[in-house]
Design a protein around this motif. Structure first.
Motif, PDB file in Angstrom:
ATOM      1  N   ASN C 196       5.804  -6.149   4.781  1.00  0.00           N
ATOM      2  CA  ASN C 196       6.779  -5.498   3.904  1.00  0.00           C
ATOM      3  C   ASN C 196       8.147  -5.348   4.559  1.00  0.00           C
ATOM      4  OD1 ASN C 196       4.697  -5.136   2.014  1.00  0.00           O
ATOM      5  ND2 ASN C 196       4.054  -3.271   3.063  1.00  0.00           N
ATOM      6  N   GLN C 197       8.200  -5.449   5.887  1.00  0.00           N
ATOM      7  CA  GLN C 197       9.467  -5.345   6.604  1.00  0.00           C
ATOM      8  C   GLN C 197      10.065  -6.717   6.873  1.00  0.00           C
ATOM      9  OE1 GLN C 197      11.394  -2.915   7.797  1.00  0.00           O
ATOM     10  NE2 GLN C 197      10.162  -1.373   6.760  1.00  0.00           N
ATOM     11  N   ALA C 198       9.247  -7.773   6.627  1.00  0.00           N
ATOM     12  CA  ALA C 198       9.602  -9.091   7.148  1.00  0.00           C
ATOM     13  C   ALA C 198      10.630  -9.795   6.295  1.00  0.00           C
ATOM     14  CB  ALA C 198       8.347  -9.948   7.257  1.00  0.00           C
ATOM     15  N   LEU C 258       3.806 -14.257   0.318  1.00  0.00           N
ATOM     16  CA  LEU C 258       5.110 -14.552   0.926  1.00  0.00           C
ATOM     17  C   LEU C 258       6.175 -14.699  -0.157  1.00  0.00           C
ATOM     18  CD1 LEU C 258       4.280 -17.122   3.763  1.00  0.00           C
ATOM     19  CD2 LEU C 258       4.672 -14.665   3.976  1.00  0.00           C
ATOM     20  N   ASP C 259       5.825 -15.446  -1.210  1.00  0.00           N
ATOM     21  CA  ASP C 259       6.773 -15.648  -2.316  1.00  0.00           C
ATOM     22  C   ASP C 259       7.139 -14.319  -2.956  1.00  0.00           C
ATOM     23  OD1 ASP C 259       6.997 -18.302  -2.032  1.00  0.00           O
ATOM     24  OD2 ASP C 259       5.496 -18.840  -3.565  1.00  0.00           O
ATOM     25  N   GLU C 260       6.111 -13.555  -3.243  1.00  0.00           N
ATOM     26  CA  GLU C 260       6.300 -12.276  -3.943  1.00  0.00           C
ATOM     27  C   GLU C 260       7.208 -11.340  -3.140  1.00  0.00           C
ATOM     28  OE1 GLU C 260       3.599  -8.402  -4.344  1.00  0.00           O
ATOM     29  OE2 GLU C 260       2.514 -10.292  -4.636  1.00  0.00           O
ATOM     30  N   LYS C 261       7.047 -11.335  -1.808  1.00  0.00           N
ATOM     31  CA  LYS C 261       7.835 -10.426  -0.974  1.00  0.00           C
ATOM     32  C   LYS C 261       9.162 -11.061  -0.561  1.00  0.00           C
ATOM     33  CE  LYS C 261       4.049  -7.703  -0.010  1.00  0.00           C
ATOM     34  NZ  LYS C 261       3.940  -6.317  -0.440  1.00  0.00           N
ATOM     35  N   GLY C 262       9.386 -12.316  -0.964  1.00  0.00           N
ATOM     36  CA  GLY C 262      10.626 -12.997  -0.603  1.00  0.00           C
ATOM     37  C   GLY C 262      10.742 -13.273   0.883  1.00  0.00           C
ATOM     38  N   VAL C 263       9.622 -13.625   1.522  1.00  0.00           N
ATOM     39  CA  VAL C 263       9.631 -13.915   2.950  1.00  0.00           C
ATOM     40  C   VAL C 263       9.779 -15.422   3.156  1.00  0.00           C
ATOM     41  CG1 VAL C 263       8.285 -13.767   5.077  1.00  0.00           C
ATOM     42  CG2 VAL C 263       8.155 -11.926   3.399  1.00  0.00           C
ATOM     43  N   THR C 264      10.753 -15.815   3.994  1.00  0.00           N
ATOM     44  CA  THR C 264      10.997 -17.228   4.261  1.00  0.00           C
ATOM     45  C   THR C 264       9.924 -17.798   5.185  1.00  0.00           C
ATOM     46  OG1 THR C 264      13.327 -16.634   4.254  1.00  0.00           O
ATOM     47  CG2 THR C 264      12.774 -18.869   4.997  1.00  0.00           C
TER      48      THR C 264
END
Ligand code: NA
Ligand code: NA
Lengths: 467, 209, 317
Positions: C196-198, C258-264
């Motif tokens: 969640n911080q990433a 990853l997609d949902e949290k917008g993590v590259t």
């Protein structure tokens, strides 16, 4: 063969007897845990005399590794640091400075000096981790000033005894750290959660005092006549408190961006600042040495209860008692809120006779899982829960309620320690005087607790910001 | 809360043993206090290192965990000497004379049994982590920087060893009072009423001013 | 009479403990309820004392990780060396069980009265980070990373600073900037909230992983009836299969999370990876072998066993 749960109940009864007979709580708990471990294992061997030695040996080893294992945790290092801050703050003369500032700024209201005392104790609470010390310090500073302008002496003593209890809700607070550790919750969030209820308690006390002063004109005359210059001149000596508060908050939660670090670090930096302040105000090695010895003494006393009780808790884990109690509580047909209120009332009764830390350590391993189960489990979502909050939030809310109960018990007869301390400091006050003077504050505390139960948002607003 | 009590002294052997043990206990407690003090500096150093020099202290957690037994347990006997370990004294506070000494004696003997057992178990816990055929005698090490854990485990049986001596002195003290029917025995913390305790605590604070 | 085992694990029930729950279910089924296991999450011991607990007979079965206390279990730390080249959980199981089967390893664990039963295969500890993605070796300089054991050493070798925070403090540490990056398996990134911080996650750094065996107390194992022992031994493969299937489901969801949290998803080039390996993997491995050999233990032999087993495992799947 007996059921493990029965051995758990018998041993807990034995613990109660040992505590009632005056055995030191830490060792009584360790003894109950140790005997319970031996009994449980020998029971597993069908009481075969030839295997008693084996049961004893394994139990000695389990109990013997617990003190080291349990105290070797980074998060526990907060407790001694919080205690050290309080002792250093005393040498840094922060108490006098706070009272003076509070007096010049707010003593113009009805019941002015008493209200100032409440806010000064709340301020000192922000650098002190322990309630009794706060009460003792303010009994020397605030009571004489109140008596000088004609306060009722019982009332003056009651104000100080009650104000002292604020130290355990407003961070830093040793007892909140202990709660967090027993229930394995985030220390930072709990400390943060204590701020508003602590300040809220102070406001309720102040409102009560003003009300009393308005109705009974003789109780507390306002003190007027300080110029703005005098007011501002009183602020700088009290500033380190603000610095410490800001630092501890910002290490846990920074409203403007990244938090600065962990609560452990925040506590240590706070202590360091107060230490520099005390050095500046003339603390020398002999004073430092006695501050360190006093800190060590209180620290060791608290930790002995911690590891002693954890030996007992380890035994309970093998006996599966906490799970059984949680099952029992959730099987009751009463409403969850009614059960919670009954639990809080039970704490009020128990707290009349017991020390706060001992009380929490002994009861929480069994009561906490039951409360969590009552709400719907540790991982329950707010929407599916009994109290309308997630498992984590319920843990925080219950923690603040329990600590507030424990503080309430510091001013209730027959063993309200804060009252004894205030009476001890003042030769002209008997314990009965203090108990009589503190009585209005029972109402204030009851109101506060009822509001915290009814509006959990007061507790949960700050922690919910952290996410 | 801490409610320390008075320990009377005289020229008897028991009292001399009591006073001989005291400096050892006070030294142990001071070690604990100094460890707390260093904790404060360690954290300050770690934060400053990280914030301003981009180099946090490697093994910070391991050092703290290794220091915790010293902080938490080393002073246990010093605290037992004057009866600072908390208890509920509703009952014993109301007793006096031989009945009181009997209750105190039973209590101390139970604690003695417990601590001997714990000292034995704590020694074995140390012993499992100690093997001098290996580098640094280490058979157990910490998670981040591989610090040997045996020194910190050794703290516990040592502290409990001192406490065993203290408990023997107190058991003899209470036993003597029970047999001789003494009013004010030496070498044991005397029960004070809660009010007297508070008085003692308050005057202790007064001494600091 | 009925046999009841206490099993000490920690945390909450999660993908990492599914094989233990499964084996408890299987042995009970196979013995008609005669042999049961009572799995306790933290009630019986602290995770770093689980091996002590097995040694003293406090409970009969437990899980622990090699990196918690390397000096207690020097030999299995070979499985935590950086950049071993393990690509998936099947390979991780194969190399772990090959190492567990080596007599020197069994001998070392027997000193703790422990018999290695099975592993808890963990995927590679890829890192999540805050700020700009770091996809070049040079960018690891001065990076504050939460990583332990061999992994921590690997990051040190390229100029990063391993910072010790406990797993439960990892989220807070990341939020507060105590660390910039955290190395965990996927399930831990989820359960400790570091995801969640990433801002980014390294998809192919594959720096290594931790090794967490499940062990049983030897005395307890030997006092089982033949039928009970057969039920236990015979359930290991099925329990592991169940674990792998369960973890597989979690990994399938990972990309969606990853997609949902917008993590590259950061992909590091082969040249950069090769450079990382030369700087970090080789010297750390050589130092490990030298240190183990110096204590009269078969370090080289274990490492060779690991490489040949891995090669075989790669050949068959
Ligand atoms: Na406080
Ligand atoms: Na009370």
């Amino acid at each position: 063969m007996m059921e493990p749960i029965d051995i758990g109940l018998w041993t807990s009864g034995g613990l109660l007897v040992m505590v009632l007979l005056g055995m030191r709580v830490a060792f009584a708990a360790g003894m109950a845990g140790f005997v319970g471990l031996v009994w449980l294992r020998w029971n597993g061997f069908d009481y075969d005399p030839a295997r008693f030695g084996k049961a004893l040996e394994v139990s000695v080893r389990i109990a013997g590794l617990t003190p080291h294992s349990k105290v070797s945790a980074q998060v526990l290092s907060l407790i001694p640091v919080f205690i050290l801050i309080g002792y250093m703050a005393y040498y840094a003369r922060l108490t006098t400075a706070l009272f003076e500032a509070a007096k010049r700024w707010i003593a113009w209201v009805p019941g002015g000096l008493a209200v100032s005392t409440v806010f000064a104790t709340a301020g000192f609470a922000a650098v002190s981790g322990a309630s009794v010390a706060t009460a003792a310090v303010f009994a020397r500073i605030a009571i004489p000033e109140m008596l000088k302008i004609g306060y009722n002496k019982q009332f003056a003593a009651g104000v100080v005894a009650a104000g002292g209890t604020l130290a355990s809700l407003i961070p830093p607070s040793a007892i909140l750290v202990i709660y967090a550790i027993i229930v394995e919750q985030d220390v930072g969030k709990l400390l943060l959660a204590g701020f508003i209820p602590g300040a809220f308690s102070a406001v309720v006390y102040a409102v009560l005092i003003i009300g009393i002063a308005v109705v009974f004109k003789t109780v507390g005359p306002p003190v007027k006549g300080f110029t703005w210059g005098q007011r501002f001149a009183a602020l700088p000596p009290a500033l380190p408190i603000v610095a410490v508060v800001v630092i501890i908050i910002f290490f846990v939660y920074n409203p403007f961006g990244e938090a600065w670090g962990t609560p452990t670090e925040g506590g240590a930096i706070g202590a360091f600042i107060v230490f520099l302040m005390a050095l500046y105000r003339g603390m020398r090695w002999s004073e430092l040495k006695s501050a360190l010895l006093d800190t060590a003494k209180l620290t060791v006393m608290i930790f002995t209860i911690i590891w002693g009780v954890l030996i007992y808790v380890r035994f309970l884990g093998f006996a599966e008692l906490p799970a059984a109690f949680a099952d029992w509580i959730t099987s009751l047909t009463l409403s969850p809120m009614l059960i919670l209120v009954c639990i809080l009332l039970a704490y009020a009764v128990l707290g009349m006779f017991m020390d706060a830390i001992g009380m929490l350590l002994l009861t929480l391993p069994v009561v906490y899982p039951a409360v969590m189960a009552l709400n719907g489990g540790e991982t329950v979502a707010a929407a599916d829960s009994a109290f309308g909050m997630s498992g984590t939030m319920c843990a925080i809310w219950f923690g603040i309620l329990v600590v507030k109960m424990a503080e309430f018990c510091l001013i209730t007869p027959p063993i309200g320690l804060n009252c004894f301390v205030v009476a001890g400091v003042r030769d002209d006050l008997s314990v009965q005087d203090v108990f009589r003077g503190v009585m209005p504050f029972f109402i204030a505390d009851a109101v506060t607790i009822a509001l915290l139960v009814a509006f959990p948002g007061i507790v949960l607003y700050l922690p919910s910001l952290v996410g | 809360m801490a409610g320390s009590a008075a320990v009377l002294e005289d020229s008897s052997l028991l009292s001399r043993l009591d006073r001989a043990l005291l400096p050892i206990e006070r030294f142990c407690a001071l070690l604990s206090g100094l460890a707390i003090f260093s904790l404060m500096f360690l954290a300050a150093y770690s934060v400053v290192g990280r914030k301003f020099f981009g180099s946090p202290l490697l093994g910070y957690v391991d050092y703290i965990e290794a220091a915790m037994p010293i902080i938490a347990i080393m002073g246990v006997s010093y605290v037992q000497r004057d009866g600072t370990h908390i208890r509920m004294d509703m009952l014993v506070g109301a007793l006096h004379g031989r009945v009181l000494w009997l209750f105190e004696l039973i209590s101390v003997l139970l604690i003695l049994v417990l601590i001997v057992a714990l000292a034995w178990g704590a020694w074995e816990h140390f012993d499992r982590s100690f093997d001098c055929s290996r580098p640094l005698c280490s058979r157990d090490s910490s998670i981040d920087i591989g610090l040997p854990t045996w020194p910190s485990k050794l703290v516990v049986p040592v502290a409990f060893g001192v406490l065993v001596l203290r408990l023997i002195v107190q058991a003899v003290g209470y036993g003597r009072a029970l047999i001789l029917g003494l009013d004010n025995p030496v070498a044991v913390p005397l029960t004070l009423t809660v009010a007297e305790q508070a008085q003692a605590e308050a005057s202790q604070l007064a001494g600091h001013e | 009479s009925a046999t009841e085992w206490n099993v000490s694990v920690w945390g909450k029930r999660r993908a990492f403990t599914e094989h233990i729950e499964k084996i408890a279910e299987l042995v009970s089924e196979k013995t008609g309820g005669e042999f049961t296991m009572n799995v306790s999450y933290g009630g019986l011991s602290k995770n770093r004392e689980n091996l002590d607990g097995i040694s003293i007979g406090a409970f009969e079965m437990a899980q622990f990780c090699a990196g918690y206390h390397p000096d207690k279990n020097r030999l299995i730390t070979v499985l935590e060396l950086p950049f071993l080249g393990v690509e998936n959980l099947d390979q991780e199981v194969a190399v772990s069980h090959a190492i567990y089967g080596h007599p020197a390893v069994q001998e070392e664990m027997a000193q703790w009265n422990a018999k290695l039963l099975m592993t808890s295969p963990m995927p590679q500890y890829n890192i999540v980070g805050t700020g700009e993605p770091r996809d070049e070796l040079a960018e690891f300089e001065g990076m504050r990373v939460r990583a332990t054991g061999g992994l921590g050493e690997a990051f040190t070798a390229v100029g990063a600073v391993p910072t010790s925070v406990t797993a439960t403090e990892a989220y807070q540490a990341m939020e507060s900037g105590v660390v910039d990056t955290v190395a965990f398996a996927q399930h831990a990134h989820l359960s400790f909230g570091t995801i969640n911080q990433a801002d980014w996650w390294t998809a192919n750094l594959n720096p290594g992983t931790v090794n967490c065996p499940v062990v049983v107390n030897i005395d307890a194992y030997e006092s089982l009836s033949d039928e009970e022992r057969a039920a236990l031994d015979g359930s290991v493969d099925e329990a592991i299969t169940h674990y792998l299937a369960n973890y597989g489901e979690l990994l399938k969801k990972w990309d969606a999370i990853l997609d949902e949290k917008g993590v590259t998803k950061v992909v590091i080039s082969d040249e950069e990876l090769a450079a990382f390996r030369t700087q970090a993997a080789d010297p750390i491995r050589d130092a490990w072998i030298a240190e183990i050999e110096a204590q009269g233990l078969p370090g080289q032999e274990l490492f060779d066993l690991l490489t040949t087993t891995l090669a075989q495992a790669k050949g068959t799947n």
